[in-house]
Enzyme design. Structure first.
Site, PDB file in Angstrom:
ATOM      1  N   GLY A  51       3.928   5.642   8.681  1.00  0.00           N
ATOM      2  CA  GLY A  51       5.197   5.939   8.558  1.00  0.00           C
ATOM      3  C   GLY A  51       6.078   5.138   9.039  1.00  0.00           C
ATOM      4  N   SER A  83       4.398   2.647   7.864  1.00  0.00           N
ATOM      5  CA  SER A  83       4.091   0.802   7.480  1.00  0.00           C
ATOM      6  C   SER A  83       5.386   0.884   6.315  1.00  0.00           C
ATOM      7  CB  SER A  83       2.826   1.562   6.561  1.00  0.00           C
ATOM      8  OG  SER A  83       2.018   1.997   6.165  1.00  0.00           O
ATOM      9  N   HIS A 118       0.832  -1.170   0.149  1.00  0.00           N
ATOM     10  CA  HIS A 118      -0.243   0.403   0.037  1.00  0.00           C
ATOM     11  C   HIS A 118       0.859   1.354  -0.043  1.00  0.00           C
ATOM     12  CE1 HIS A 118       0.449  -0.171   4.919  1.00  0.00           C
ATOM     13  NE2 HIS A 118       0.353   1.343   4.183  1.00  0.00           N
ATOM     14  N   ASP A 121      -0.777  -7.682   1.490  1.00  0.00           N
ATOM     15  CA  ASP A 121      -0.222  -5.928   1.584  1.00  0.00           C
ATOM     16  C   ASP A 121       1.307  -6.275   2.055  1.00  0.00           C
ATOM     17  OD1 ASP A 121       0.219  -3.405   1.908  1.00  0.00           O
ATOM     18  OD2 ASP A 121      -0.805  -3.295   3.866  1.00  0.00           O
TER      19      ASP A 121
HETATM   20  C1  4AZ Z   1      -0.382   3.883   8.350  1.00  0.00           C
HETATM   21  O1  4AZ Z   1      -1.572   5.035   8.563  1.00  0.00           O
HETATM   22  C2  4AZ Z   1      -0.996   2.857   9.782  1.00  0.00           C
HETATM   23  N1  4AZ Z   1      -1.564   1.015  14.279  1.00  0.00           N
HETATM   24  C3  4AZ Z   1      -0.059   2.213  10.010  1.00  0.00           C
HETATM   25  C4  4AZ Z   1       0.139   1.374  11.312  1.00  0.00           C
HETATM   26  C5  4AZ Z   1      -1.150   1.438  12.345  1.00  0.00           C
HETATM   27  C6  4AZ Z   1      -2.059   3.172  12.097  1.00  0.00           C
HETATM   28  C7  4AZ Z   1      -2.155   3.226  10.590  1.00  0.00           C
HETATM   29  C8  4AZ Z   1      -1.085   0.921  13.109  1.00  0.00           C
HETATM   30  O2  4AZ Z   1       0.003   3.442   8.041  1.00  0.00           O
END
Ligand code: 4AZ
Length: 243
Positions: free
Chosen positions: A186, A188, A41, A87
């Site tokens: 961030g 991710s 993603h 993902d």
């Molecule tokens: C994001 O928006 C995101 N708490 C990544 C991880 C989590 C929530 C949002 C997990 O990339």
């Protein structure tokens, strides 16, 4: 990462920082000298730069970091952008001399766990990334952080007051016992690693969650142990690698 602590890159030397233009886009993990595993993603086909050995996002330490372009971006063919199923993505990296990563104190590979390895519920693992330090922060963390979280059972995470069936069999959840530590925007693409017999294995890829460090809303991670064959087929690495 919400909660946890600042950490030098030497403690999480497989962490990759993926930039688009000058901005941090996502994290990733070095699984072999030429390959970074991250989340699908994160991408929309823009030009990316991958750094290894970066302790601070807005600082350049040429003696510690390695810079790469992306030679190949492989998004999982069954990635579903509406529910974040599958993902997972692979980046093939090379530097300006067409070389891959060199093992140093600040950059090294992480092990992939064997296919369908299942750790017990409650097992403590570590997340790392340059993501937000709280849900409402305006910007990402400049300094790499790590935090300890515990694996949740699938049945707990699929409770109605958690995520119900938004959590698929290709995902798992992890959280701190008092919800104070979590991955956040961030982070991710970055790692959730678990130590087994003194080796670090990449079990999860930071994927999604409702906010960050919210009660009954754990972090959701891509289950890396569902993808050994896909990773092997696309990288030419054997079933799993030892760091
Ligand atoms: C994001 O928006 C995101 N708490 C990544 C991880 C989590 C929530 C949002 C997990 O990339």
């Amino acid at each position: 990462v919400v909660g946890g602590r600042f950490t030098p890159i030497e403690s999480q030397p497989w962490v990759a920082a993926i930039f688009h233009s000058r901005r941090l886009l996502c994290g990733g993990s070095l699984i072999s000298p030429c390959w970074v595993l991250t989340a699908s993603h994160c991408f929309d086909g823009k030009q990316l730069t991958v750094y290894l050995g970066k302790s601070a996002v807005n600082e350049t330490n040429a003696s510690k970091e390695q810079k790469f372009m992306v030679e190949k971006l492989i998004i999982h063919p069954k990635y579903n952008s509406s529910n974040y199923n599958n993902d997972i993505a692979l980046l093939k990296i090379k530097n300006q001399n067409s070389e891959c990563a060199v093992k140093t104190a600040t950059a090294r590979t992480v092990c992939l766990p064997p296919f369908q390895t299942q750790l017990p519920d409650g097992f403590q693992c570590t997340i790392a990334g340059y993501g937000k330090e709280n849900q409402y922060a305006w910007s990402f963390s400049n300094i790499l952080k790590e935090g300890r979280v515990n694996l949740l059972s699938q049945s707990e995470c699929r409770r109605k007051d958690y995520y119900g069936d938004r959590v698929t069999s290709k995902m798992f959840c992890a959280a701190h016992s008092n919800w104070s530590v979590d991955s956040c925007k961030g982070d991710s693409g970055g790692p959730l690693v678990c130590s087994i017999a003194d080796r670090m294995f990449l079990f999860g890829i930071v994927s999604w969650g409702d906010g960050c460090a919210q009660r009954n809303k754990p972090g959701v991670y891509t289950k890396v142990t569902s993808y050994n064959r896909w990773i092997a087929r696309n990288t030419g690495l054997s079933k799993y690698t030892a760091g």
